[in-house]
Structures are given as C-alpha cells and as structure tokens.
Design a protein around this motif. Structure first.
Motif, PDB file in Angstrom:
ATOM      1  N   ASN A  65       0.830  -1.214   0.000  1.00 23.57           N
ATOM      2  CA  ASN A  65       0.000   0.000   0.000  1.00 23.57           C
ATOM      3  C   ASN A  65       0.858   1.256   0.000  1.00 23.57           C
ATOM      4  O   ASN A  65       0.559   2.223  -0.699  1.00 23.57           O
ATOM      5  CB  ASN A  65      -0.935   0.020   1.220  1.00 23.57           C
ATOM      6  N   LYS A  66       1.921   1.219   0.786  1.00 23.25           N
ATOM      7  CA  LYS A  66       2.833   2.369   0.894  1.00 23.25           C
ATOM      8  C   LYS A  66       3.450   2.710  -0.464  1.00 23.25           C
ATOM      9  O   LYS A  66       3.426   3.867  -0.885  1.00 23.25           O
ATOM     10  CB  LYS A  66       3.922   2.043   1.922  1.00 23.25           C
ATOM     11  N   VAL A  67       3.988   1.694  -1.144  1.00 26.55           N
ATOM     12  CA  VAL A  67       4.635   1.987  -2.435  1.00 26.55           C
ATOM     13  C   VAL A  67       3.611   2.278  -3.526  1.00 26.55           C
ATOM     14  O   VAL A  67       3.860   3.091  -4.410  1.00 26.55           O
ATOM     15  CB  VAL A  67       5.634   0.876  -2.878  1.00 26.55           C
ATOM     16  N   ASN A  68       2.425   1.647  -3.432  1.00 27.47           N
ATOM     17  CA  ASN A  68       1.378   1.935  -4.420  1.00 27.47           C
ATOM     18  C   ASN A  68       0.895   3.375  -4.294  1.00 27.47           C
ATOM     19  O   ASN A  68       0.408   3.960  -5.248  1.00 27.47           O
ATOM     20  CB  ASN A  68       0.199   0.972  -4.285  1.00 27.47           C
ATOM     21  N   ALA A  69       1.055   3.935  -3.097  1.00 26.13           N
ATOM     22  CA  ALA A  69       0.684   5.337  -2.873  1.00 26.13           C
ATOM     23  C   ALA A  69       1.844   6.278  -3.201  1.00 26.13           C
ATOM     24  O   ALA A  69       1.768   7.475  -2.950  1.00 26.13           O
ATOM     25  CB  ALA A  69       0.251   5.520  -1.420  1.00 26.13           C
ATOM     26  N   GLY A  70       2.917   5.722  -3.769  1.00 26.15           N
ATOM     27  CA  GLY A  70       4.038   6.563  -4.198  1.00 26.15           C
ATOM     28  C   GLY A  70       5.183   6.628  -3.207  1.00 26.15           C
ATOM     29  O   GLY A  70       6.151   7.351  -3.431  1.00 26.15           O
ATOM     30  N   GLY A  71       5.066   5.885  -2.104  1.00 29.70           N
ATOM     31  CA  GLY A  71       6.106   5.925  -1.078  1.00 29.70           C
ATOM     32  C   GLY A  71       7.357   5.161  -1.484  1.00 29.70           C
ATOM     33  O   GLY A  71       7.344   4.377  -2.435  1.00 29.70           O
ATOM     34  N   THR A  72       8.424   5.412  -0.760  1.00 30.19           N
ATOM     35  CA  THR A  72       9.668   4.664  -0.986  1.00 30.19           C
ATOM     36  C   THR A  72       9.957   3.820   0.255  1.00 30.19           C
ATOM     37  O   THR A  72       9.369   4.034   1.313  1.00 30.19           O
ATOM     38  CB  THR A  72      10.854   5.609  -1.280  1.00 30.19           C
ATOM     39  N   LEU A  73      10.874   2.882   0.113  1.00 28.63           N
ATOM     40  CA  LEU A  73      11.172   1.948   1.194  1.00 28.63           C
ATOM     41  C   LEU A  73      12.312   2.457   2.066  1.00 28.63           C
ATOM     42  O   LEU A  73      13.307   2.968   1.559  1.00 28.63           O
ATOM     43  CB  LEU A  73      11.558   0.584   0.602  1.00 28.63           C
ATOM     44  N   SER A  74      12.142   2.296   3.369  1.00 31.46           N
ATOM     45  CA  SER A  74      13.212   2.641   4.311  1.00 31.46           C
ATOM     46  C   SER A  74      14.211   1.487   4.365  1.00 31.46           C
ATOM     47  O   SER A  74      13.944   0.400   3.845  1.00 31.46           O
ATOM     48  CB  SER A  74      12.619   2.865   5.700  1.00 31.46           C
ATOM     49  N   LYS A  75      15.330   1.734   5.041  1.00 30.83           N
ATOM     50  CA  LYS A  75      16.323   0.662   5.218  1.00 30.83           C
ATOM     51  C   LYS A  75      15.699  -0.532   5.938  1.00 30.83           C
ATOM     52  O   LYS A  75      15.980  -1.672   5.613  1.00 30.83           O
ATOM     53  CB  LYS A  75      17.523   1.167   6.009  1.00 30.83           C
ATOM     54  N   SER A  76      14.876  -0.258   6.945  1.00 25.48           N
ATOM     55  CA  SER A  76      14.290  -1.373   7.697  1.00 25.48           C
ATOM     56  C   SER A  76      13.253  -2.117   6.851  1.00 25.48           C
ATOM     57  O   SER A  76      13.107  -3.330   6.989  1.00 25.48           O
ATOM     58  CB  SER A  76      13.707  -0.908   9.035  1.00 25.48           C
TER      59      SER A  76
ATOM     60  N   ILE B 158      13.513  -2.559   3.611  1.00 28.21           N
ATOM     61  CA  ILE B 158      14.311  -3.369   2.693  1.00 28.21           C
ATOM     62  C   ILE B 158      14.891  -4.583   3.426  1.00 28.21           C
ATOM     63  O   ILE B 158      14.881  -5.696   2.904  1.00 28.21           O
ATOM     64  CB  ILE B 158      15.418  -2.508   2.034  1.00 28.21           C
ATOM     65  N   GLY B 159      15.334  -4.370   4.661  1.00 28.27           N
ATOM     66  CA  GLY B 159      15.833  -5.469   5.481  1.00 28.27           C
ATOM     67  C   GLY B 159      14.758  -6.509   5.715  1.00 28.27           C
ATOM     68  O   GLY B 159      14.997  -7.720   5.613  1.00 28.27           O
ATOM     69  N   PHE B 160      13.562  -6.018   6.012  1.00 29.01           N
ATOM     70  CA  PHE B 160      12.422  -6.905   6.232  1.00 29.01           C
ATOM     71  C   PHE B 160      12.114  -7.721   4.979  1.00 29.01           C
ATOM     72  O   PHE B 160      11.903  -8.934   5.047  1.00 29.01           O
ATOM     73  CB  PHE B 160      11.194  -6.091   6.658  1.00 29.01           C
ATOM     74  N   LEU B 161      12.105  -7.076   3.835  1.00 25.20           N
ATOM     75  CA  LEU B 161      11.804  -7.765   2.577  1.00 25.20           C
ATOM     76  C   LEU B 161      12.800  -8.872   2.293  1.00 25.20           C
ATOM     77  O   LEU B 161      12.416  -9.964   1.864  1.00 25.20           O
ATOM     78  CB  LEU B 161      11.771  -6.770   1.409  1.00 25.20           C
ATOM     79  N   SER B 162      14.085  -8.601   2.533  1.00 25.14           N
ATOM     80  CA  SER B 162      15.059  -9.651   2.234  1.00 25.14           C
ATOM     81  C   SER B 162      14.954 -10.791   3.240  1.00 25.14           C
ATOM     82  O   SER B 162      15.167 -11.957   2.901  1.00 25.14           O
ATOM     83  CB  SER B 162      16.478  -9.088   2.157  1.00 25.14           C
ATOM     84  N   GLN B 163      14.572 -10.468   4.465  1.00 23.56           N
ATOM     85  CA  GLN B 163      14.357 -11.478   5.494  1.00 23.56           C
ATOM     86  C   GLN B 163      13.197 -12.407   5.108  1.00 23.56           C
ATOM     87  O   GLN B 163      13.285 -13.625   5.252  1.00 23.56           O
ATOM     88  CB  GLN B 163      14.009 -10.772   6.800  1.00 23.56           C
ATOM     89  N   VAL B 164      12.114 -11.804   4.630  1.00 25.85           N
ATOM     90  CA  VAL B 164      10.941 -12.590   4.231  1.00 25.85           C
ATOM     91  C   VAL B 164      11.303 -13.567   3.118  1.00 25.85           C
ATOM     92  O   VAL B 164      10.933 -14.740   3.156  1.00 25.85           O
ATOM     93  CB  VAL B 164       9.784 -11.675   3.765  1.00 25.85           C
ATOM     94  N   ILE B 165      12.043 -13.081   2.134  1.00 26.44           N
ATOM     95  CA  ILE B 165      12.416 -13.937   1.009  1.00 26.44           C
ATOM     96  C   ILE B 165      13.341 -15.059   1.476  1.00 26.44           C
ATOM     97  O   ILE B 165      13.165 -16.217   1.094  1.00 26.44           O
ATOM     98  CB  ILE B 165      13.080 -13.089  -0.109  1.00 26.44           C
ATOM     99  N   HIS B 166      14.275 -14.727   2.339  1.00 25.89           N
ATOM    100  CA  HIS B 166      15.181 -15.728   2.888  1.00 25.89           C
ATOM    101  C   HIS B 166      14.384 -16.808   3.631  1.00 25.89           C
ATOM    102  O   HIS B 166      14.562 -18.006   3.411  1.00 25.89           O
ATOM    103  CB  HIS B 166      16.174 -15.047   3.831  1.00 25.89           C
ATOM    104  N   HIS B 167      13.480 -16.357   4.455  1.00 32.67           N
ATOM    105  CA  HIS B 167      12.613 -17.225   5.258  1.00 32.67           C
ATOM    106  C   HIS B 167      11.760 -18.122   4.350  1.00 32.67           C
ATOM    107  O   HIS B 167      11.651 -19.325   4.564  1.00 32.67           O
ATOM    108  CB  HIS B 167      11.704 -16.305   6.060  1.00 32.67           C
TER     109      HIS B 167
END
Length: 93
Positions: free
Chosen positions: A32-43, A45-54
C-alpha cells in the motif's frame, strides 16, 4: 512420493504462523505504501530480504503441500510487486 513427517508439519506450522501472522500484514502495508508513491526505508528493505530468505528456506516443505505452494507464490508475488513499484517510485522521485 515424499510425505510429511510430524516434524515437518511442526516446522511448517511455525513458519506459516510467522509468515502469515507477521510477515503478510507488513508486506501488504508496504505494498500500500509503495502503491501510494512511497519509498522503502532501510528497515523495510531489510524486512523484505528477510521474508524472502525465510520463504526460500521453507520452499522445500511448501513443495510438499499445494496449499502452502499457493501461499508461497502469493508471498513472492506481493514481494515482487513491492520491489518493482518501489523502484518505479525512486526513478520518478
């Protein structure tokens, strides 16, 4: 064919709980955040890579269960939606 042992099922339940109850709501928020034009914080991005790893760690188990397979595919789809949209937003900024 491979069958699930009780241990596999325990591991899957724990992973599913983790992914479904914690990761999925945050993934949807990020989408929702990025669909509204937002960008990703460092945390973020960290979360996203963690999810994929998991998710990749549990892919073997997911391959044994069609229900899990659908969930895994959905998780990856949401993840790639977020990453692609975030990259678009950064380019537009």
């Amino acid at each position: 064919s491979m069958t699930l042992s009780a241990d596999d099922i325990d591991v899957m339940s724990a992973l599913e709980e983790d992914l479904a109850k914690q990761a999925l709501p945050r993934l949807l928020d990020l989408r929702n955040k990025v669909n509204a034009g937002g960008t990703l914080s460092k945390s973020d991005i960290g979360f996203l890579s963690q999810v994929i790893h998991h998710a990749r760690q549990s892919k073997q188990l997911m391959d044994l269960s069609s229900e899990w397979h659908v969930f895994y595919d959905e998780l990856l789809q949401i993840h790639s939606d977020i990453v692609n949209q975030a990259m678009d937003n950064v380019e537009r900024a």
